[in-house]
Design a protein around this motif. Structure first.
Motif, mmCIF file in Angstrom:
data_model
loop_
_atom_site.group_PDB
_atom_site.id
_atom_site.type_symbol
_atom_site.label_atom_id
_atom_site.label_comp_id
_atom_site.label_asym_id
_atom_site.label_seq_id
_atom_site.Cartn_x
_atom_site.Cartn_y
_atom_site.Cartn_z
ATOM 1 N N UNK A 162 0.849 -1.185 0.000
ATOM 2 C CA UNK A 162 0.000 0.000 0.000
ATOM 3 C C UNK A 162 0.887 1.238 0.000
ATOM 4 N N UNK A 163 0.303 2.402 -0.171
ATOM 5 C CA UNK A 163 1.028 3.671 -0.092
ATOM 6 C C UNK A 163 0.808 4.257 1.294
ATOM 7 N N UNK A 164 1.892 4.743 1.899
ATOM 8 C CA UNK A 164 1.823 5.396 3.203
ATOM 9 C C UNK A 164 2.634 6.675 3.121
ATOM 10 N N UNK A 165 1.969 7.791 3.217
ATOM 11 C CA UNK A 165 2.625 9.093 3.074
ATOM 12 C C UNK A 165 3.418 9.191 1.779
ATOM 13 N N UNK A 166 2.861 8.625 0.716
ATOM 14 C CA UNK A 166 3.505 8.687 -0.595
ATOM 15 C C UNK A 166 4.626 7.689 -0.809
ATOM 16 N N UNK A 167 4.863 6.824 0.156
ATOM 17 C CA UNK A 167 5.931 5.827 0.095
ATOM 18 C C UNK A 167 5.306 4.449 -0.134
ATOM 19 N N UNK A 168 5.916 3.646 -1.018
ATOM 20 C CA UNK A 168 5.479 2.259 -1.177
ATOM 21 C C UNK A 168 5.819 1.511 0.102
ATOM 22 N N UNK A 169 4.810 0.924 0.720
ATOM 23 C CA UNK A 169 4.998 0.235 1.996
ATOM 24 C C UNK A 169 4.418 -1.166 1.905
ATOM 25 N N UNK A 170 4.842 -2.007 2.840
ATOM 26 C CA UNK A 170 4.236 -3.321 2.971
ATOM 27 C C UNK A 170 4.204 -3.678 4.436
ATOM 28 N N UNK A 171 3.307 -4.590 4.785
ATOM 29 C CA UNK A 171 3.181 -4.994 6.165
ATOM 30 C C UNK A 171 2.374 -6.264 6.293
ATOM 31 N N UNK A 172 2.395 -6.799 7.493
ATOM 32 C CA UNK A 172 1.685 -8.035 7.809
ATOM 33 C C UNK A 172 0.393 -7.682 8.533
ATOM 34 N N UNK A 213 -11.356 -1.777 8.101
ATOM 35 C CA UNK A 213 -9.951 -1.581 7.760
ATOM 36 C C UNK A 213 -9.118 -2.746 8.283
ATOM 37 N N UNK A 214 -7.835 -2.767 7.917
ATOM 38 C CA UNK A 214 -6.930 -3.778 8.463
ATOM 39 C C UNK A 214 -5.800 -3.091 9.223
ATOM 40 N N UNK A 215 -5.401 -3.690 10.336
ATOM 41 C CA UNK A 215 -4.254 -3.223 11.100
ATOM 42 C C UNK A 215 -3.029 -3.927 10.544
ATOM 43 N N UNK A 216 -1.954 -3.179 10.319
ATOM 44 C CA UNK A 216 -0.779 -3.715 9.655
ATOM 45 C C UNK A 216 0.472 -3.467 10.496
ATOM 46 N N UNK A 217 1.289 -4.519 10.642
ATOM 47 C CA UNK A 217 2.589 -4.441 11.303
ATOM 48 C C UNK A 217 3.636 -4.159 10.227
ATOM 49 N N UNK A 218 4.271 -2.998 10.294
ATOM 50 C CA UNK A 218 5.237 -2.572 9.283
ATOM 51 C C UNK A 218 6.633 -3.155 9.488
ATOM 52 N N UNK A 219 6.856 -3.856 10.578
ATOM 53 C CA UNK A 219 8.213 -4.330 10.891
ATOM 54 C C UNK A 219 8.743 -5.346 9.887
ATOM 55 N N UNK A 220 7.889 -5.824 8.963
ATOM 56 C CA UNK A 220 8.378 -6.743 7.924
ATOM 57 C C UNK A 220 9.130 -6.002 6.813
ATOM 58 N N UNK A 221 9.050 -4.669 6.813
ATOM 59 C CA UNK A 221 9.757 -3.881 5.798
ATOM 60 C C UNK A 221 11.252 -3.869 6.108
ATOM 61 N N UNK A 260 12.417 4.960 6.213
ATOM 62 C CA UNK A 260 11.187 5.593 5.747
ATOM 63 C C UNK A 260 10.801 6.823 6.557
ATOM 64 N N UNK A 261 11.246 6.893 7.800
ATOM 65 C CA UNK A 261 10.870 8.009 8.656
ATOM 66 C C UNK A 261 9.505 7.838 9.305
ATOM 67 N N UNK A 262 8.877 6.666 9.155
ATOM 68 C CA UNK A 262 7.592 6.419 9.799
ATOM 69 C C UNK A 262 7.781 6.455 11.308
ATOM 70 N N UNK A 263 6.837 7.080 12.004
ATOM 71 C CA UNK A 263 6.941 7.217 13.456
ATOM 72 C C UNK A 263 6.523 5.969 14.214
ATOM 73 N N UNK A 264 5.700 5.134 13.593
ATOM 74 C CA UNK A 264 5.135 3.978 14.280
ATOM 75 C C UNK A 264 5.387 2.698 13.493
ATOM 76 N N UNK A 265 5.282 1.551 14.162
ATOM 77 C CA UNK A 265 5.480 0.266 13.495
ATOM 78 C C UNK A 265 4.169 -0.377 13.074
ATOM 79 N N UNK A 266 3.040 0.246 13.422
ATOM 80 C CA UNK A 266 1.728 -0.258 13.032
ATOM 81 C C UNK A 266 0.927 0.876 12.407
#
Length: 71
Positions: free
Chosen positions: A17-27, A36-44, A50-56
Motif C-alpha cells: 500500500x502507499x503510506x505518506x507517498x511511500x510504497x509500503x508493505x506490512x503483515x 480496515x486492516x491493522x498492519x505491522x510494518x516491521x516486515x519492511x 522511511x521516517x515512519x513514526x510507528x510500526x503499526x
C-alpha cells in the motif's frame, strides 16, 4: 482464519500500500477494526529509512493489495 466482512486480506497476509507517498508493505494483524486492516510494518527491510513514526498502521478497504497469502 476467516476473512472479516469487507476485507480482502486475512490475518497473516502481507499487503502492499502507499503510506505518506511511500510504497509500503506490512503483515495484517488481529484488530477490532470493522472495515480496515491493522498492519505491522516491521516486515519492511527499510523501515528505519522511511521516517515512519510507528510500526503499526491502519489501511482502509481498497487501499491495499495482498502480495503474499498466509494460506
Amino acid at each position: 482464519m476467516e476473512t472479516p466482512e469487507g476485507h480482502e486480506a486475512n490475518i497473516g497476509d502481507i499487503i502492499s500500500f502507499k503510506l505518506n507517498g511511500v510504497d509500503a508493505k506490512g503483515k495484517v494483524v488481529t484488530s477490532s477494526c470493522q472495515r480496515c486492516v491493522m498492519v505491522d510494518l516491521s516486515v519492511m527491510e527499510n523501515l528505519e529509512d522511511t521516517g515512519f513514526e510507528h510500526t503499526h498502521t491502519v489501511v482502509g478497504p481498497g487501499k491495499y493489495k495482498v502480495i503474499e497469502s498466509s494460506k
